[in-house]
Design a protein around this motif. Structure first.
Motif, PDB file in Angstrom:
ATOM      1  N   ARG A  47       0.862  -1.163  -0.150  1.00  0.00           N
ATOM      2  CA  ARG A  47      -0.214  -0.060   0.101  1.00  0.00           C
ATOM      3  C   ARG A  47       0.825   1.209   0.112  1.00  0.00           C
ATOM      4  NH1 ARG A  47      -1.458   2.503   4.325  1.00  0.00           N
ATOM      5  NH2 ARG A  47      -1.381   0.754   5.651  1.00  0.00           N
ATOM      6  N   LYS A  50       2.515   1.937  -3.226  1.00  0.00           N
ATOM      7  CA  LYS A  50       1.583   2.621  -4.400  1.00  0.00           C
ATOM      8  C   LYS A  50       1.534   4.035  -4.072  1.00  0.00           C
ATOM      9  CE  LYS A  50      -0.665  -1.732  -5.399  1.00  0.00           C
ATOM     10  NZ  LYS A  50      -2.205  -2.656  -5.266  1.00  0.00           N
ATOM     11  N   GLU A  51       1.390   4.343  -2.904  1.00  0.00           N
ATOM     12  CA  GLU A  51       1.228   5.686  -2.405  1.00  0.00           C
ATOM     13  C   GLU A  51       2.282   6.595  -2.962  1.00  0.00           C
ATOM     14  OE1 GLU A  51      -0.904   7.528   0.983  1.00  0.00           O
ATOM     15  OE2 GLU A  51      -0.761   5.638   1.925  1.00  0.00           O
TER      16      GLU A  51
END
Length: 324
Positions: A47, A50-51
Motif C-alpha cells: 500500500r 503504491k502511495e
C-alpha cells in the motif's frame, strides 16, 4: 586413563548432539521469524509503495538536496506544505482559487538515499533506499504525521523490520530533532542491510568451508566456525551499535581438537593430586592477525585474508601438529 578418554569422547558426542539440535532450532526460528515478518508487513509495504509511486508520478518537480540544504528549515517547509494542502482540501467550495499557489506544487525531495514527499492527510512520507556493493537492495518506508504544524510529529506506520529500534528512536529523537530521527532510521536500515549482505556473501562464496554459522536477527551478533588442520577456528563478532558495519568486539580462537586425547594419555599432565581435568582440556590460541582483519575490513574481505594465511598461522601456532 582409558576411562578418562571414554568420558571425554562421550562428552564430545553429547556436546555435538546438543549443538546440532540448537542449530536446527535456530534455523527454524529464523525461517519462522522471516516468514511472519514478511507476511505481516506485506500489505503495508504494498500500500505504501503504491502511495509513494503515485506521489512521485504526480510530482511537479524533484529537488535533490546536498549537504547543508537538508536542514531543519527545509523540514519545516515540508511540514507546512502538507498542512496547507490538507487545509485547502478541507475547505468548502473551490479551494483551487486560494492564494499561495506555490504550495500546490507537488515537490519530492531526495536527500542521498532518502526520498521525501507529501502524502494525503497531512502526512510526510520517507522512502529509504538501501544498497550493497553498489547494487540496490530493499526499499523501506516511514510515514510521519502531526495534528497541526505546531504539534510534534509521530510515526504513523512503517515497514522497518520489527527488530530494529524505530520506536525507541522515535521516543529519543523525533520530538526534539526530527531531522536527526529521519537520518538515524536511514543509518539503521543501511547498516542492517550491509551486515546481512556481508554474511550472505561469505555463505555464498565460502559456504563449503564454514561448519556452523549463527547470527542475531539484526546481524549485530555473528558467530561461525571453520575446521582445518585438526583445529577448530571460532569467530565471534559483536557490533556495539546497530549503525555499525564493522564489529567493535572480535574474537578468533583456534582450538587444537585432538590435543585433549594426547594429553590424557600423557603422565606429564597429571598433577600431584591426580587431577587431570585442567590438563585434559584443549587450550585455544588467539589469531591476532584474523582479529585485526575483521576490525578493519568488510566480512568477505577479512574472511579471504584469514583463509589465505590460515595454514601458515596454524602451523606456527601449533607446531606439534607437524611433528611425528
Amino acid at each position: 586413563m582409558m576411562g578418562e578418554v571414554n568420558f571425554i569422547q562421550e562428552e564430545d558426542v553429547r556436546l555435538e548432539t546438543t549443538r546440532a539440535r540448537f542449530s536446527n532450532v535456530l534455523r527454524r526460528h529464523g525461517e519462522l521469524t522471516e516468514r511472519l515478518s514478511r507476511d505481516s508487513d506485506k500489505m503495508i509495504f504494498e500500500r505504501l509503495q503504491k502511495e509513494f509511486e503515485a506521489a512521485r508520478a504526480a510530482q511537479t518537480q524533484e529537488i535533490c538536496l546536498d549537504g547543508e540544504q537538508w536542514n531543519d528549515g527545509l523540514l519545516a517547509t515540508i511540514r507546512e506544505r502538507v498542512h496547507m494542502e490538507a487545509e485547502r482540501k478541507a475547505m468548502p467550495g473551490d479551494a483551487d482559487i486560494l492564494p499561495a499557489l506555490d504550495f500546490h506544487e507537488k515537490i519530492t525531495y531526495k536527500v542521498g538515499t532518502k526520498v521525501m514527499c507529501c502524502l494525503e492527510g497531512a502526512r510526510i512520507g520517507i522512502q529509504y533506499e538501501t544498497s550493497f556493493a553498489g547494487e540496490p537492495c530493499e526499499v523501506y518506508h516511514c510515514v510521519l504525521e502531526s495534528k497541526s504544524f505546531l504539534e510534534k510529529m509521530t510515526v504513523l506506520e512503517h515497514t522497518v523490520p520489527f527488530f530494529l529500534p524505530i520506536r525507541e528512536t522515535e521516543n529519543d529523537l523525533l520530538s526534539s530533532n526530527a531531522m536527526k530521527f529521519i537520518d538515524h532510521v536511514g543509518d539503521l536500515l543501511q547498516a542492517y542491510v550491509d551486515r546481512r549482505e556481508q554474511v550472505r556473501l561469505i555463505k555464498e562464496l565460502y559456504g563449503n568451508q564454514i561448519g556452523e554459522l549463527y547470527h542475531s536477527l539484526p546481524y549485530h551478533m555473528i558467530e561461525f566456525v571453520l575446521d582445518d588442520f585438526d583445529c577448530k577456528v571460532t569467530v565471534s563478532l559483536r557490533y556495539a551499535e546497530l549503525i555499525s558495519v564493522l564489529p567493535t568486539r572480535v574474537s578468533v580462537l583456534a582450538w587444537p581438537l585432538h590435543q585433549s586425547k594426547k594429553s590424557v594419555t600423557s603422565p606429564a599432565v597429571t598433577n600431584k593430586k591426580g587431577n587431570e581435568a585442567s590438563g585434559s582440556q584443549p587450550i585455544p590460541s588467539r589469531l591476532s592477525y584474523a582479529e585485526d582483519a575483521l576490525r578493519t575490513m568488510s566480512l568477505p574481505e577479512a574472511y579471504a585474508e584469514i583463509v589465505l594465511n590460515l595454514r601458515q598461522e596454524l602451523q606456527q601456532t601449533f607446531p606439534h601438529k607437524n611433528s611425528p
